[in-house]
Motif scaffolding. Structure first.
Motif, PDB file in Angstrom:
ATOM      1  N   GLU A  19     -47.597  17.708 -25.344  1.00  0.00           N
ATOM      2  CA  GLU A  19     -48.449  18.868 -25.095  1.00  0.00           C
ATOM      3  C   GLU A  19     -47.627  20.009 -24.477  1.00  0.00           C
ATOM      4  N   PHE A  20     -46.672  19.663 -23.642  1.00  0.00           N
ATOM      5  CA  PHE A  20     -45.776  20.673 -23.064  1.00  0.00           C
ATOM      6  C   PHE A  20     -45.051  21.441 -24.170  1.00  0.00           C
ATOM      7  N   VAL A  21     -44.485  20.708 -25.122  1.00  0.00           N
ATOM      8  CA  VAL A  21     -43.761  21.355 -26.224  1.00  0.00           C
ATOM      9  C   VAL A  21     -44.723  22.163 -27.087  1.00  0.00           C
ATOM     10  N   SER A  26     -46.480  27.399 -28.801  1.00  0.00           N
ATOM     11  CA  SER A  26     -47.591  28.314 -29.033  1.00  0.00           C
ATOM     12  C   SER A  26     -47.368  29.635 -28.295  1.00  0.00           C
ATOM     13  N   LEU A  27     -46.915  29.556 -27.062  1.00  0.00           N
ATOM     14  CA  LEU A  27     -46.609  30.760 -26.302  1.00  0.00           C
ATOM     15  C   LEU A  27     -45.494  31.542 -26.988  1.00  0.00           C
ATOM     16  N   ILE A  33     -42.007  37.868 -25.632  1.00  0.00           N
ATOM     17  CA  ILE A  33     -41.556  38.493 -24.376  1.00  0.00           C
ATOM     18  C   ILE A  33     -42.003  37.644 -23.185  1.00  0.00           C
ATOM     19  N   GLU A  34     -43.266  37.240 -23.194  1.00  0.00           N
ATOM     20  CA  GLU A  34     -43.778  36.389 -22.117  1.00  0.00           C
ATOM     21  C   GLU A  34     -43.120  35.013 -22.150  1.00  0.00           C
ATOM     22  N   ALA A  35     -42.893  34.487 -23.344  1.00  0.00           N
ATOM     23  CA  ALA A  35     -42.239  33.186 -23.473  1.00  0.00           C
ATOM     24  C   ALA A  35     -40.833  33.226 -22.873  1.00  0.00           C
ATOM     25  N   GLU A  42     -33.119  27.208 -22.167  1.00  0.00           N
ATOM     26  CA  GLU A  42     -32.721  26.243 -23.196  1.00  0.00           C
ATOM     27  C   GLU A  42     -33.820  26.058 -24.235  1.00  0.00           C
ATOM     28  N   LEU A  43     -35.060  25.942 -23.773  1.00  0.00           N
ATOM     29  CA  LEU A  43     -36.178  25.750 -24.700  1.00  0.00           C
ATOM     30  C   LEU A  43     -36.410  27.006 -25.528  1.00  0.00           C
ATOM     31  N   PHE A  44     -36.314  28.160 -24.913  1.00  0.00           N
ATOM     32  CA  PHE A  44     -36.477  29.413 -25.646  1.00  0.00           C
ATOM     33  C   PHE A  44     -35.406  29.530 -26.738  1.00  0.00           C
TER      34      PHE A  44
END
Length: 55
Positions: A19-21, A26-27, A33-35, A42-44
């Motif tokens: 769910e975190f991923v 989704s974000l 920009i918010e993400a 690293e995730l971005f």
């Protein structure tokens, strides 16, 4: 709490890695920009690399 969990989007995704991923992606799709502000670098970067691969 591990470093990655510090960037959780909601309380629900604190308890479920999938769910975190899903919420993080989704974000990323909805507001990059918010993400970039809220997700770990690293995730971005991972989402950016996946995005470039499908274009």
């Amino acid at each position: 709490m591990g470093r990655g969990w510090a960037h959780a989007i909601s309380n629900y995704d604190l308890h479920n890695k999938r769910e975190f991923v899903a919420e993080a992606f989704s974000l990323y799709i909805e507001n990059r920009i918010e993400a970039k502000k809220r997700l770990s670098p690293e995730l971005f970067k991972l989402f950016e690399s996946l995005d470039k691969d499908i274009k």
